[in-house]
Scaffold this motif. Structure first.
Motif, PDB file in Angstrom:
ATOM      1  N   ALA A  69       0.837  -1.205   0.000  1.00  0.00           N
ATOM      2  CA  ALA A  69       0.000   0.000   0.000  1.00  0.00           C
ATOM      3  C   ALA A  69       0.870   1.254   0.000  1.00  0.00           C
ATOM      4  O   ALA A  69       0.550   2.245  -0.668  1.00  0.00           O
ATOM      5  N   SER A  70       1.979   1.217   0.716  1.00  0.00           N
ATOM      6  CA  SER A  70       2.895   2.353   0.752  1.00  0.00           C
ATOM      7  C   SER A  70       3.527   2.588  -0.623  1.00  0.00           C
ATOM      8  O   SER A  70       3.618   3.728  -1.091  1.00  0.00           O
ATOM      9  N   VAL A  71       3.940   1.509  -1.274  1.00  0.00           N
ATOM     10  CA  VAL A  71       4.524   1.614  -2.615  1.00  0.00           C
ATOM     11  C   VAL A  71       3.507   2.200  -3.586  1.00  0.00           C
ATOM     12  O   VAL A  71       3.812   3.114  -4.365  1.00  0.00           O
ATOM     13  N   GLN A  72       2.287   1.691  -3.552  1.00  0.00           N
ATOM     14  CA  GLN A  72       1.248   2.175  -4.460  1.00  0.00           C
ATOM     15  C   GLN A  72       0.940   3.654  -4.196  1.00  0.00           C
ATOM     16  O   GLN A  72       0.696   4.413  -5.122  1.00  0.00           O
ATOM     17  N   SER A  73       0.943   4.040  -2.941  1.00  0.00           N
ATOM     18  CA  SER A  73       0.695   5.437  -2.598  1.00  0.00           C
ATOM     19  C   SER A  73       1.791   6.328  -3.168  1.00  0.00           C
ATOM     20  O   SER A  73       1.515   7.393  -3.726  1.00  0.00           O
TER      21      SER A  73
END
Length: 182
Positions: free
Chosen positions: A107-111
């Protein structure tokens, strides 16, 4: 000869996508933090939403596995289940925790990637070349434009090789000037 910026950077997006706008043109002066171009953010936003949903599912699964482990510990203390069954529940809980951590990282990468759809100047300077136009589908790292940074300048002369020796002979008379053949 010509005067050139000492540092000129080719700027590109960190992610792939279709460029939808480029509000700067050749010769424009830009400031650090100024938006230079944008990609269509829709696909990356959908990826961000999918990652958020996956994170929520992993969180719920980890909470359920933790609650199950707690109940099975109580059942083991009462002698209703075997140690092997408790070990299986403990392994399930640890796997669920690992999946939750993995989902958080994803989720952090996608954000981050969703934020990379805006190309921003990191320096003050001047746009010296345009290498992509709106509507172009770009790979990550494909050059979009070049920016010459404000600051030191170099003067570049084209000198025939046979005259380079004469220039080197007078090089010491001009402070801060170095001659290089190409």
């Amino acid at each position: 000869g010509e005067v050139r910026a000492r540092t000129e950077s080719r700027l590109s997006f960190r992610v792939a996508g279709k460029m939808v706008s480029r509000p700067v043109d050749l010769g424009d002066t830009v400031k650090a933090g100024q938006v230079l171009a944008r990609l269509d953010p829709m696909d990356l936003r959908l990826g961000q939403q999918a990652a958020s949903s996956g994170l929520e599912a992993a969180r719920v699964n980890a909470e359920q596995a933790g609650a199950d482990l707690k109940r099975f510990k109580e059942l083991r203390e009462q002698g209703f289940i075997s140690a092997a069954e408790l070990d299986r529940r403990d392994s399930t809980y640890k796997a669920a925790q690992a999946q939750d951590e993995q989902a958080r990282a994803q989720a952090s990468v996608q954000s981050n990637q969703a934020r990379y759809t805006t190309l921003v100047s990191d320096v003050n300077g001047v746009v010296t070349a345009i290498e992509a136009e709106p509507g172009a589908v770009l790979a990550a790292g494909a050059p979009v434009l070049r920016v010459a940074q404000d600051g030191p300048r170099d003067v570049v002369f084209a000198v025939p090789e046979q005259q380079a020796g004469q220039l080197r002979a007078i090089e010491g008379n001009w402070p801060k000037i170095k001659f290089h053949t190409m």
